[in-house]
Design an enzyme around this catalytic site. Sequence first.
Site, mmCIF file in Angstrom:
data_model
loop_
_atom_site.group_PDB
_atom_site.id
_atom_site.type_symbol
_atom_site.label_atom_id
_atom_site.label_comp_id
_atom_site.label_asym_id
_atom_site.label_seq_id
_atom_site.Cartn_x
_atom_site.Cartn_y
_atom_site.Cartn_z
ATOM 1 N N ASP A 11 14.328 1.461 10.846
ATOM 2 C CA ASP A 11 13.210 0.640 11.593
ATOM 3 C C ASP A 11 12.400 1.635 12.537
ATOM 4 O OD1 ASP A 11 11.656 -1.107 13.248
ATOM 5 O OD2 ASP A 11 12.798 -2.927 12.710
ATOM 6 N N VAL A 12 11.130 1.830 12.331
ATOM 7 C CA VAL A 12 10.167 2.803 13.305
ATOM 8 C C VAL A 12 10.325 2.363 14.688
ATOM 9 C CG1 VAL A 12 8.915 3.489 11.467
ATOM 10 C CG2 VAL A 12 8.090 1.738 12.982
ATOM 11 N N GLN A 55 -3.911 14.703 25.008
ATOM 12 C CA GLN A 55 -2.834 15.330 26.098
ATOM 13 C C GLN A 55 -1.847 16.457 25.341
ATOM 14 O OE1 GLN A 55 -1.302 12.256 28.480
ATOM 15 N NE2 GLN A 55 0.426 13.355 28.833
ATOM 16 N N TYR A 106 14.437 11.571 13.479
ATOM 17 C CA TYR A 106 14.481 13.013 13.785
ATOM 18 C C TYR A 106 14.587 13.497 12.412
ATOM 19 C CZ TYR A 106 15.448 11.614 18.615
ATOM 20 O OH TYR A 106 15.354 11.285 19.665
ATOM 21 N N SER A 127 4.150 -1.709 9.361
ATOM 22 C CA SER A 127 3.840 -3.187 10.033
ATOM 23 C C SER A 127 3.543 -4.102 9.147
ATOM 24 C CB SER A 127 2.480 -2.906 10.928
ATOM 25 O OG SER A 127 2.084 -4.037 11.306
ATOM 26 N N VAL A 148 0.946 -1.268 0.097
ATOM 27 C CA VAL A 148 -0.040 0.036 0.135
ATOM 28 C C VAL A 148 0.845 1.318 0.008
ATOM 29 C CG1 VAL A 148 -1.743 1.309 1.237
ATOM 30 C CG2 VAL A 148 -1.822 -1.411 1.207
ATOM 31 N N TYR A 192 -1.142 -8.389 16.027
ATOM 32 C CA TYR A 192 -1.537 -7.581 15.105
ATOM 33 C C TYR A 192 -2.900 -6.658 15.716
ATOM 34 C CZ TYR A 192 -2.475 -5.434 10.572
ATOM 35 O OH TYR A 192 -2.956 -4.695 9.430
#
Length: 473
Positions: free
Chosen positions: A144-145, A248, A150, A161, A100, A231
Site C-alpha cells: 500500500d503506497v 524545492q 524503498y 488510487s 489502466v 478524490y
Amino acid sequence: MVSKALLRLVSAVNRRRMKLLLGIALLAYVASVWGNFVNMRSIQENGELKIESKIEEMVEPLREKIRDLEKSFTQKYPPVKFLSEKDRKRILITGGAGFVGSHLTDKLMMDGHEVTVVDNFFTGRKRNVEHWIGHENFELINHDVVEPLYIEVDQIYHLASPASPPNYMYNPIKTLKTNTIGTLNMLGLAKRVGARLLLASTSEVYGDPEVHPQSEDYWGHVNPIGPRACYDEGKRVAETMCYAYMKQEGVEVRVARIFNTFGPRMHMNDGRVVSNFILQALQGEPLTGGTQANKTPEGTLVPVMPRLGDLPKHLCCRLRLSEWRDPWRSAGHSADAHPMLVYGSGSQTRAFQYVSDLVNGLVALMNSNVSSPVNLGNPEEHTILEFAQLIKNLVGSGSEIQFLSEAQDDPQKRKPDIKKAKLMLGWEPVVPLEEGLNKAIHYFRKELEYQANNQYIPKPKPARIKKGRTRHS
Ligand SMILES: O=c1ccn([C@@H]2O[C@H](COP(=O)(O)OP(=O)(O)O[C@H]3OC[C@@H](O)[C@H](O)[C@H]3O)[C@@H](O)[C@H]2O)c(=O)[nH]1
C-alpha cells in the site's frame, strides 16, 4: 621278470596317458566353464541392452513432452522487445494491477523495460497482470503506497488510487490518504533515487466546470466539502505536492489529467457509467419485459451496480470489490432483468477515450520534457442518454432505459481541450468510440460467462457429532 618289467612299462605309459587324459579333461572343463561364463555375460549384456532400449523408447516421448512444455513456458509471455542495458529502464507502476495500470504494464513490458507493479489490490486484481508473473523483467509487490517503499527505479508512474466515484467515496479517508500520503511517499522515493515521477491526475480537478471545454490553465470549480472532494481535492493536493517537490527538491515530475476512460479489465463492479451500461445492456430483458423490472418488492428503484453513496459506510476499505453484493440481486431480482439506469436527466455530458489511447499518451508524456499538467482524453462529447442509447444498440439489447435521481455535485459538462497534448507530445486519440465500445462489450460478455462458470456454491457442512456421552442423557 620280463613280464614284471613289461607290466611296469605299460602302467607307466598308462599313468602318463591317464595324466594326459586327466589334463585334457581338466582343460575341457575349464574351457566349457569359461565358455558358459562368456555366454552368460553376452546374454546378460544383450538383455541389458534390450532393457535399455525399451526404457529409451518409453522415455523419449516424455522427453519430447518436457521439451514442448519448456518451449510453451518460454513462449507463454507476450512478445517482449530486447532493449540494451542503456535503453532498458527500471519502472515502478503504483496501482499497476488496476484497469489502466495493467494496460500500461503490458505496454512497458512489451517495449522491453523492467516493470515493478505495486498494488494493494483494493480495486486492482492479480488476474490483470497474471500473464507476466514469472517473467524475468516483471515483479509484483503487494504493498500500500500509504507506507513508504524503498526500491531502485528510474521512472515512477503513480496511478495508485480508486478512480470510480462509488469506489473513492466508499472510504473517503483512505482515498485522501492514498492521494496525499501515498503521493508524498512516491515523491520521496523519486527524490532519493533520482527517478522521474508521473502523477495520474484527473479531469475531476476541474470539478463541475464553468469553462467548456476544459484546458489546462482552468483552475476548476470544486466543492471542497462535497462527496467527491476526497478524490478531487486529493488529486489537486497531489498535483501541488508534485510541483513543490519539483521546485524545492528538483524532482522531475509529469502530470497527466486523465479524462473518462474505458476498456477491457474494468471491474464488473466498477460502478462507472461505461461498465454499468454495458453490463446492464448485456443482462437486460427485452423491451416487452415490463417496466417494473427494476423495482424492489417494496416498489423502490435500486441501482444495479454501486452508485454514489450506496456503499455501506461501516464496512472498511479492506472489503474487496468482488465482495460487494449487487443490491439488484439482493432485492430478489433475477440477474438478467437489469434496466440501464441513468442518473439525473441524462443531459450531462462526457467524452470517453479508449484505454490504449490513454496508455500511449502517458508514455509519451513521461518521456517528454513537458513538466506542466497535460490533459489526456478524447474530445468526442456525448450526453449520457445518447451514450446509453449507443451502447444499447451496439449490444443489441432490449434493456429499458430508466432514470434515477441526480448524483450530488455531478459535473454537468465535461470535454477535454487537448491542443497542448497534440502540440507538445504529438499525441491524440486514434480509437473510434464504437470500435472501443465493441471491444469492451466483448470483454464484459466473456466476464459474465466466466462468472457463470465459476460460481462458488459452498457445500453444506455435515453436522458435528461430539464424541462421548451426550450432556443430558
Ligand atoms: O450507472 C451509471 C453510472 C454513472 N452515470 C452518470 O454518468 C456520468 C459519468 O459517470 P462516471 O461514474 O462514469 O464518471 P465521472 O465522470 O462522474 O467521474 C470520472 O471522472 C473522470 C475520472 O478521473 C474518474 O474515472 C471518474 O471520477 C455521470 O453523470 C453519472 O451520474 C449514470 O447515469 N449511470
